[in-house]
Design a protein around this motif. Structure first.
Motif, mmCIF file in Angstrom:
data_model
loop_
_atom_site.group_PDB
_atom_site.id
_atom_site.type_symbol
_atom_site.label_atom_id
_atom_site.label_comp_id
_atom_site.label_asym_id
_atom_site.label_seq_id
_atom_site.Cartn_x
_atom_site.Cartn_y
_atom_site.Cartn_z
ATOM 1 N N GLY A 146 125.713 90.184 109.185
ATOM 2 C CA GLY A 146 125.293 89.351 108.223
ATOM 3 C C GLY A 146 124.050 88.267 108.473
ATOM 4 N N HIS A 147 123.338 88.344 109.571
ATOM 5 C CA HIS A 147 122.330 87.669 109.950
ATOM 6 C C HIS A 147 121.006 87.880 109.255
ATOM 7 C CE1 HIS A 147 121.460 90.652 112.802
ATOM 8 N NE2 HIS A 147 120.008 90.065 113.007
ATOM 9 N N GLN A 148 120.739 88.904 108.669
ATOM 10 C CA GLN A 148 119.754 89.309 107.918
ATOM 11 C C GLN A 148 119.906 89.686 106.343
ATOM 12 O OE1 GLN A 148 118.595 93.063 109.940
ATOM 13 N NE2 GLN A 148 117.389 92.141 111.361
ATOM 14 N N ASN A 149 121.050 88.999 105.881
ATOM 15 C CA ASN A 149 121.238 89.411 104.592
ATOM 16 C C ASN A 149 120.518 88.783 103.588
ATOM 17 O OD1 ASN A 149 123.544 90.638 105.082
ATOM 18 N ND2 ASN A 149 125.217 88.966 104.663
ATOM 19 N N GLU A 150 120.040 87.550 103.786
ATOM 20 C CA GLU A 150 119.148 86.688 102.841
ATOM 21 C C GLU A 150 117.666 87.358 102.966
ATOM 22 O OE1 GLU A 150 118.741 82.519 103.473
ATOM 23 O OE2 GLU A 150 121.210 82.119 103.072
ATOM 24 N N ALA A 151 117.393 87.859 104.087
ATOM 25 C CA ALA A 151 115.914 88.435 104.027
ATOM 26 C C ALA A 151 115.903 89.714 103.352
ATOM 27 C CB ALA A 151 115.713 88.821 105.653
ATOM 28 N N VAL A 152 117.170 90.470 103.009
ATOM 29 C CA VAL A 152 117.131 91.477 102.354
ATOM 30 C C VAL A 152 116.629 91.213 100.931
ATOM 31 C CG1 VAL A 152 118.636 93.436 101.299
ATOM 32 C CG2 VAL A 152 118.762 92.800 103.929
ATOM 33 N N PHE A 153 117.299 90.119 100.339
ATOM 34 C CA PHE A 153 116.778 89.685 99.119
ATOM 35 C C PHE A 153 115.625 89.557 99.030
ATOM 36 C CE2 PHE A 153 116.400 86.676 95.484
ATOM 37 C CZ PHE A 153 117.304 87.075 94.770
ATOM 38 N N GLU A 154 115.081 88.666 99.993
ATOM 39 C CA GLU A 154 113.506 88.147 99.813
ATOM 40 C C GLU A 154 112.519 89.363 99.704
ATOM 41 O OE1 GLU A 154 113.512 85.833 103.287
ATOM 42 O OE2 GLU A 154 114.770 84.140 102.339
ATOM 43 N N HIS A 155 113.030 90.434 100.500
ATOM 44 C CA HIS A 155 112.007 91.618 100.498
ATOM 45 C C HIS A 155 112.110 92.345 99.229
ATOM 46 C CE1 HIS A 155 111.639 90.450 104.758
ATOM 47 N NE2 HIS A 155 110.575 91.288 104.661
ATOM 48 N N LEU A 156 113.099 92.175 98.385
ATOM 49 C CA LEU A 156 113.205 92.954 97.215
ATOM 50 C C LEU A 156 112.554 92.102 95.719
ATOM 51 C CD1 LEU A 156 116.184 94.918 98.162
ATOM 52 C CD2 LEU A 156 114.073 95.986 97.483
ATOM 53 N N VAL A 157 112.225 90.889 96.140
ATOM 54 C CA VAL A 157 112.137 89.950 94.966
ATOM 55 C C VAL A 157 111.135 90.481 93.858
ATOM 56 C CG1 VAL A 157 110.140 88.896 96.241
ATOM 57 C CG2 VAL A 157 111.530 87.649 94.328
ATOM 58 N N ASP A 158 110.209 91.337 94.262
ATOM 59 C CA ASP A 158 109.252 91.964 93.105
ATOM 60 C C ASP A 158 109.751 93.066 92.700
ATOM 61 O OD1 ASP A 158 107.074 90.293 93.716
ATOM 62 O OD2 ASP A 158 106.259 91.564 95.477
ATOM 63 N N ASP A 159 110.979 93.763 93.014
ATOM 64 C CA ASP A 159 111.791 94.676 92.591
ATOM 65 C C ASP A 159 112.910 94.271 91.745
ATOM 66 O OD1 ASP A 159 111.144 97.644 92.484
ATOM 67 O OD2 ASP A 159 113.106 97.943 93.111
ATOM 68 N N VAL B 184 129.471 101.069 102.854
ATOM 69 C CA VAL B 184 128.182 101.309 103.415
ATOM 70 C C VAL B 184 127.469 99.937 103.128
ATOM 71 C CG1 VAL B 184 125.839 102.249 103.326
ATOM 72 C CG2 VAL B 184 127.982 103.657 102.613
ATOM 73 N N ASP B 185 127.085 99.386 104.288
ATOM 74 C CA ASP B 185 126.177 98.035 104.398
ATOM 75 C C ASP B 185 124.646 98.544 103.908
ATOM 76 O OD1 ASP B 185 128.180 96.397 104.825
ATOM 77 O OD2 ASP B 185 127.894 96.192 106.871
ATOM 78 N N ASN B 186 124.344 98.421 102.591
ATOM 79 C CA ASN B 186 123.299 98.936 102.138
ATOM 80 C C ASN B 186 122.618 97.811 101.224
ATOM 81 O OD1 ASN B 186 121.373 101.236 100.970
ATOM 82 N ND2 ASN B 186 122.357 100.408 99.107
ATOM 83 N N PRO B 187 121.091 97.511 101.285
ATOM 84 C CA PRO B 187 120.287 98.239 102.073
ATOM 85 C C PRO B 187 120.238 98.007 103.831
ATOM 86 C CG PRO B 187 119.385 97.220 100.214
ATOM 87 C CD PRO B 187 120.674 96.508 100.288
ATOM 88 N N VAL B 188 119.429 98.245 104.331
ATOM 89 C CA VAL B 188 119.297 97.840 105.884
ATOM 90 C C VAL B 188 118.999 96.405 105.797
ATOM 91 C CG1 VAL B 188 118.642 100.320 106.593
ATOM 92 C CG2 VAL B 188 116.800 98.781 105.676
ATOM 93 N N GLY B 189 119.570 95.946 106.663
ATOM 94 C CA GLY B 189 119.512 94.462 106.853
ATOM 95 C C GLY B 189 120.690 93.797 106.451
ATOM 96 N N THR B 190 121.402 94.494 105.540
ATOM 97 C CA THR B 190 122.805 93.994 105.062
ATOM 98 C C THR B 190 124.158 94.033 106.026
ATOM 99 O OG1 THR B 190 121.955 94.495 102.864
ATOM 100 C CG2 THR B 190 124.533 94.047 103.091
ATOM 101 N N GLY B 191 124.807 93.122 106.092
ATOM 102 C CA GLY B 191 126.056 93.175 106.785
ATOM 103 C C GLY B 191 125.718 93.512 108.347
ATOM 104 N N PHE B 192 126.524 94.624 108.656
ATOM 105 C CA PHE B 192 126.203 95.278 110.110
ATOM 106 C C PHE B 192 124.905 96.161 110.223
ATOM 107 C CE2 PHE B 192 131.060 94.432 110.868
ATOM 108 C CZ PHE B 192 130.915 93.501 111.709
ATOM 109 N N GLY C 163 123.900 92.336 95.511
ATOM 110 C CA GLY C 163 123.209 91.287 96.227
ATOM 111 C C GLY C 163 121.887 91.250 95.595
ATOM 112 N N PRO C 164 120.873 92.096 95.918
ATOM 113 C CA PRO C 164 120.750 92.786 97.322
ATOM 114 C C PRO C 164 121.221 91.758 98.562
ATOM 115 C CG PRO C 164 118.707 92.569 96.614
ATOM 116 C CD PRO C 164 119.587 92.043 95.489
ATOM 117 N N GLY C 165 122.088 92.426 99.798
ATOM 118 C CA GLY C 165 122.286 91.690 100.603
ATOM 119 C C GLY C 165 123.772 91.539 100.636
ATOM 120 N N GLY C 166 124.648 91.728 99.537
ATOM 121 C CA GLY C 166 126.175 91.867 99.758
ATOM 122 C C GLY C 166 126.593 92.793 100.591
ATOM 123 N N SER C 167 127.686 92.442 101.416
ATOM 124 C CA SER C 167 128.159 93.373 102.257
ATOM 125 C C SER C 167 129.514 94.105 101.812
ATOM 126 C CB SER C 167 128.605 92.683 103.627
ATOM 127 O OG SER C 167 129.248 93.578 104.412
ATOM 128 N N GLY C 168 129.340 95.584 101.548
ATOM 129 C CA GLY C 168 130.432 96.184 101.194
ATOM 130 C C GLY C 168 131.564 96.332 102.170
#
Length: 423
Positions: free
Chosen positions: A302-315, A99-107, A62-67
């Protein structure tokens, strides 16, 4: 559908009622205030005493892909995407913890905006997750633990493995971490992007002019990374992907030999989530209807998956090769790197580049050791090479998702790392 649900809700001996043919457990751990991580354990079917077999954590990209969804149903879980038994499931050999990792991924979910913003924070959250997991299932504390991963999941897995090892050493966690598997992993993003042009050129996807143009843009990306302009580098990565799609008529980033539909964009393009292609079934129905109901969950998937990616854009474009070096120099953890030869997004030439540059105590042995072919089910499936606690596997006839594309090679690697079963 009633018959299907009835089958899924059979009473099990080892865990609670779940979704699928195995005995299971699952739950949430609050890793920070307002941040809740979901885990889902499938007990191994290899024995009636699961603690006799390893515990393997699977981390998606992902980040944001659900295992719990893609890794489970598309790659290695007990049921495939058609909800039919998978003959080569890892559950046949070990206990598998999705594990749905990081927080906001999957469930997993956050209540406000407590998303992780760095790889280090992801690793810290994971230590708390495992503290909660072992509190609920203490019988696994002494069981050999391995973390296998894919794509961006590998970037997270490397630092998670180091933090788990450190937490075990300082007494804040009781665990038995033994190894980490880094599959087609986003460890050194710049090395991957720099090799896209020559890789595609040598495969016949680019002409000379296109090769030169793509290589120039990749060099610009390297310059951004070298000067610490990480958000700009992430944007440049997206632009490189667009150029690749334009020049190659949408060559598949995850397997360059996949057929490409004409007169339209390819259905498996990355869509801003590294290692998470579009699925062939209705993932929302599967996860938010069938799985959610069977596990008696209240949180939507899955409703926060895209936000997970957006918050890690600098990393996103930052390398973690220094973390891999620390694993090799400061721990006795086995570090297994494996890569599919048909992968573009994390191509094998780029992975070999960063591995060859590692500064670790087995580096001299690495440079003088020859790779050896390995076989499974009567066919050569790849090559392997070891030095110290580092192992590398070149996987033939596979793209980005090795467990899906070449399950026989993947099971061989799994056996080599865990020394747990025969193949």
């Amino acid at each position: 559908m009633r018959l299907l649900i009835g089958f899924c809700l059979l009473t099990v001996a080892l865990g609670r009622q779940g979704f699928g043919p195995t005995d299971q457990e699952w739950g949430y751990v609050t890793v920070r205030e307002g941040a809740h991580m979901f885990w889902w354990l499938h007990y191994t079917t290899a024995t009636t005493k699961p603690t006799e077999k390893p515990l393997i954590i699977w981390l998606q990209g992902g980040p944001g892909g659900s295992g719990t969804e893609y890794g489970n149903f598309e790659e290695l879980g007990p049921w495939d995407s058609d909800l039919k038994p998978r003959n080569n499931t890892w559950v046949n050999h070990a206990n598998i913890l999705f594990v749905d990792n990081p927080v906001g991924t999957g469930f997993s979910y956050v209540e406000n905006s407590e998303f992780a913003t760095t790889n280090e924070q992801i690793a810290n959250d994971f230590v708390v997750l495992m503290q909660g997991f072992y509190k609920q299932l203490p019988q696994f504390e002494d069981v050999p633990l391995y973390i296998f991963s894919e794509s961006y999941g590998g970037k997270m897995a490397a630092e998670i493995a180091l933090h788990l090892y450190q937490a075990t050493k300082n007494g804040t966690l009781k665990s038995n971490v033994r190894g980490v598997g880094l599959g087609d992993s986003w460890i050194s993003p710049v090395d991957s992007c720099l090799t896209w042009a020559p890789y595609l050129y040598n495969l016949g996807f680019l002409d000379t002019q296109q090769y030169q143009l793509l290589d120039k843009e990749a060099q610009d990306l390297k310059q951004m990374a070298d000067t610490g302009k990480w958000a700009e580098a992430s944007s440049q990565w997206g632009y490189l992907e667009e150029l690749v799609q334009l020049y190659t008529a949408y060559a598949d980033f995850y397997n360059v030999l996949d057929n490409i539909p004409a007169y339209g964009s390819h259905v498996r393009k990355s869509n801003k989530v590294l290692g998470k292609p579009v699925l062939t079934y209705d993932e929302d129905y599967l996860m938010n209807k069938l799985v959610k109901l069977a596990l008696n969950l209240t949180q939507d998937w899955g409703h926060q998956n895209e936000a997970v990616f957006e918050h890690l854009v600098d990393d996103f474009m930052k390398p973690v090769t220094h973390i891999v070096e620390r694993l090799l120099n400061e721990t006795d953890i086995t570090v297994a790197v494996y890569n599919g030869q048909l992968d573009l997004i994390v191509d094998t030439p780029g992975t070999v580049n960063w591995v060859d540059k590692l500064n670790f105590k087995g580096a001299k042995i690495w440079t003088t050791t020859e790779k050896e072919a390995f076989s499974a089910e009567g066919f050569y499936e790849g090559f392997g090479k070891k030095a110290g606690n580092l192992a590398f596997y070149w996987v033939l006839r596979s793209g980005h998702m090795v467990p899906l594309d070449n399950p026989n090679a993947m099971l061989y690697i799994l056996q080599q790392v865990t020394n747990n079963f025969e193949v």
